[in-house]
Design an enzyme around this catalytic site. Structure first.
Site, mmCIF file in Angstrom:
data_model
loop_
_atom_site.group_PDB
_atom_site.id
_atom_site.type_symbol
_atom_site.label_atom_id
_atom_site.label_comp_id
_atom_site.label_asym_id
_atom_site.label_seq_id
_atom_site.Cartn_x
_atom_site.Cartn_y
_atom_site.Cartn_z
ATOM 1 N N PRO A 177 76.907 61.041 26.354
ATOM 2 C CA PRO A 177 76.341 61.504 25.130
ATOM 3 C C PRO A 177 76.442 60.509 24.005
ATOM 4 O O PRO A 177 77.518 59.980 23.726
ATOM 5 C CB PRO A 177 77.224 62.680 24.791
ATOM 6 N N GLU A 178 75.359 60.307 23.324
ATOM 7 C CA GLU A 178 75.482 59.867 21.949
ATOM 8 C C GLU A 178 75.223 61.140 21.149
ATOM 9 O O GLU A 178 75.030 62.211 21.721
ATOM 10 C CB GLU A 178 74.507 58.720 21.665
ATOM 11 N N ARG A 203 82.810 46.627 24.744
ATOM 12 C CA ARG A 203 81.515 47.216 25.083
ATOM 13 C C ARG A 203 80.471 46.120 25.148
ATOM 14 O O ARG A 203 80.572 45.104 24.469
ATOM 15 C CB ARG A 203 81.087 48.240 24.019
ATOM 16 N N LYS A 248 79.672 62.982 17.729
ATOM 17 C CA LYS A 248 79.827 63.273 19.152
ATOM 18 C C LYS A 248 80.758 64.447 19.401
ATOM 19 O O LYS A 248 81.102 64.735 20.535
ATOM 20 C CB LYS A 248 80.333 62.019 19.872
#
Length: 351
Positions: free
Chosen positions: A2-3, A341, A52
């Site tokens: 999910p974003e 990331r 989120k």
DNA sequence: TTGGAATGGACAA
DNA sequence: TGTCCCTTCCAAT
């Protein structure tokens, strides 16, 4: 995976499926047995997303039932309507992390949830799949067995929701919820999203704009895809210090996030490419679009299944397209690991 | 059957 | 900065 758009979609789904119902709450896996025991039998009176984070509000089991469908927008509304006071509401706070997922299944008479329920069973926040429930002829809904490591199961009148793999799952009070929210930056999907706060935060730090966009205290709900894509669309080098990006540009990035993320919440998929830039996927001429590197699977998205959905290999400008030609200028998309990331960008278009 | 990778984040040093 | 946690899926052995 999910974003923020996925979490807002989830909040809507809970509203549609469970609003106002007393829910059976359990922890098939056992790791949330205590929390489940606290919530079991309570009634769902609120369903909110901020970034989120998903907050499901539960009133005491004996609180007066609310005949109207749909949940109050917030706890103060709930108070006005006599549904539940802020002080006796308990919240289930969940965060899906990198691979958490909610899976829904419903009886034949359950409301349609953006094609996310009914047979076939479908998982929001991740993959689809798996058979389901009862034969349509049966008038008693047979609740499917939990599948995998189900931390929490919510069972309502005609639907069930299973949570697997969350990074956070806890019962908190309304005061504790406020503390969590106070640590979050503005959410572009929410009506109360504060653009000025975002612009100010970015402008007072020399941390790179690429890192700031991933900081939930700066802006809530942006993840690795929206980060990469919105910077490409703005033509901004992710490695530029935030304070060096003109305020008007930062403001434009916010405005773009509002459009992109609300669209994502409505359709279930992130699509950032403009139609003119899709085509075969690359610069107009110069031969065939290279086939994506083998082993690099499609980015999984939980779309609403609409037939005119943009194929996932055409949905992004730079995310997961390292080595492929930039859709606009043709130079190879770059990738670099930053703060654990992968960061994707075009070294020519973004300066 | 094993082992990366995945759209996250908390915490320690 | 590094380490750890959560779980599933699919490509590579």
């Amino acid at each position: 995976m999910p974003e923020g758009h996925t979490v807002h979609r989830l909040a809507r789904t809970f509203d549609t499926l469970f609003a106002g119902q007393g829910l059976r709450v359990s922890s098939p896996q056992g790791r949330f047995a205590d929390g489940a025991g606290v919530l079991d039998g309570r009634r769902l009176v609120a369903s909110e997303a901020w970034g989120k984070q998903l907050f499901l509000g539960f009133a005491p089991a004996d609180a007066p039932a609310d005949a109207a469908a749909g949940l109050p927008a917030d706890v103060s509304d709930a108070q006005v309507r006599g549904v539940s006071s802020a002080s006796d509401t308990l919240w289930l706070r969940t965060h899906l992390g990198l691979y958490g997922a909610w899976t829904f299944a419903g009886a034949p008479d359950a409301p349609e949830v953006a094609h996310a329920i009914g047979a076939p069973r479908r998982r929001i926040g991740e993959r689809d799949s798996v058979p389901t429930s009862a034969p349509p002829s049966s008038d008693v809904w047979e609740v499917p067995e939990p599948r995998g490591q189900v931390r929490v199961r919510l069972l309502g009148v005609h639907a069930v929701a299973d949570l697997t793999g969350p990074t956070a799952c806890e019962v908190i009070t309304t005061d504790e919820k406020r503390v969590v929210e106070a640590r979050l930056g503005p959410d572009p999907i929410r009506d109360d999203g504060d653009a000025d706060a975002f612009v100010a935060a970015v402008g007072r730090s020399r941390v790179t704009i690429g890192q700031q966009l991933m900081d939930q205290a700066v802006v809530a709900g942006v993840g690795n895809i929206y980060r990469a894509e919105v910077l490409f669309r703005a033509g901004v080098d992710p490695l530029r210090p935030g304070r060096d990006v003109p305020a008007a540009t930062v403001r434009a990035i916010w405005d773009d996030l509002v459009v992109l993320m609300r669209d994502g919440a409505d359709h279930g998929a992130i699509v950032t490419t403009r139609p003119a830039d899709r085509g075969a996927g690359t610069v107009a001429e110069g031969g065939a679009e290279p086939v994506p590197a083998p082993g690099r699977g499609q980015t999984r998205q939980n779309t609403d299944g609409s037939p005119d959905a943009v194929p996932s290999d055409q949905a992004f400008y730079v995310y997961h397209r390292d080595g492929l030609p930039c859709r606009v200028c043709g130079s190879p998309v770059l990738v670099k690991e930053l703060a654990g990331r992968n960061l994707f960008w075009c070294g020519v278009c973004q300066t």
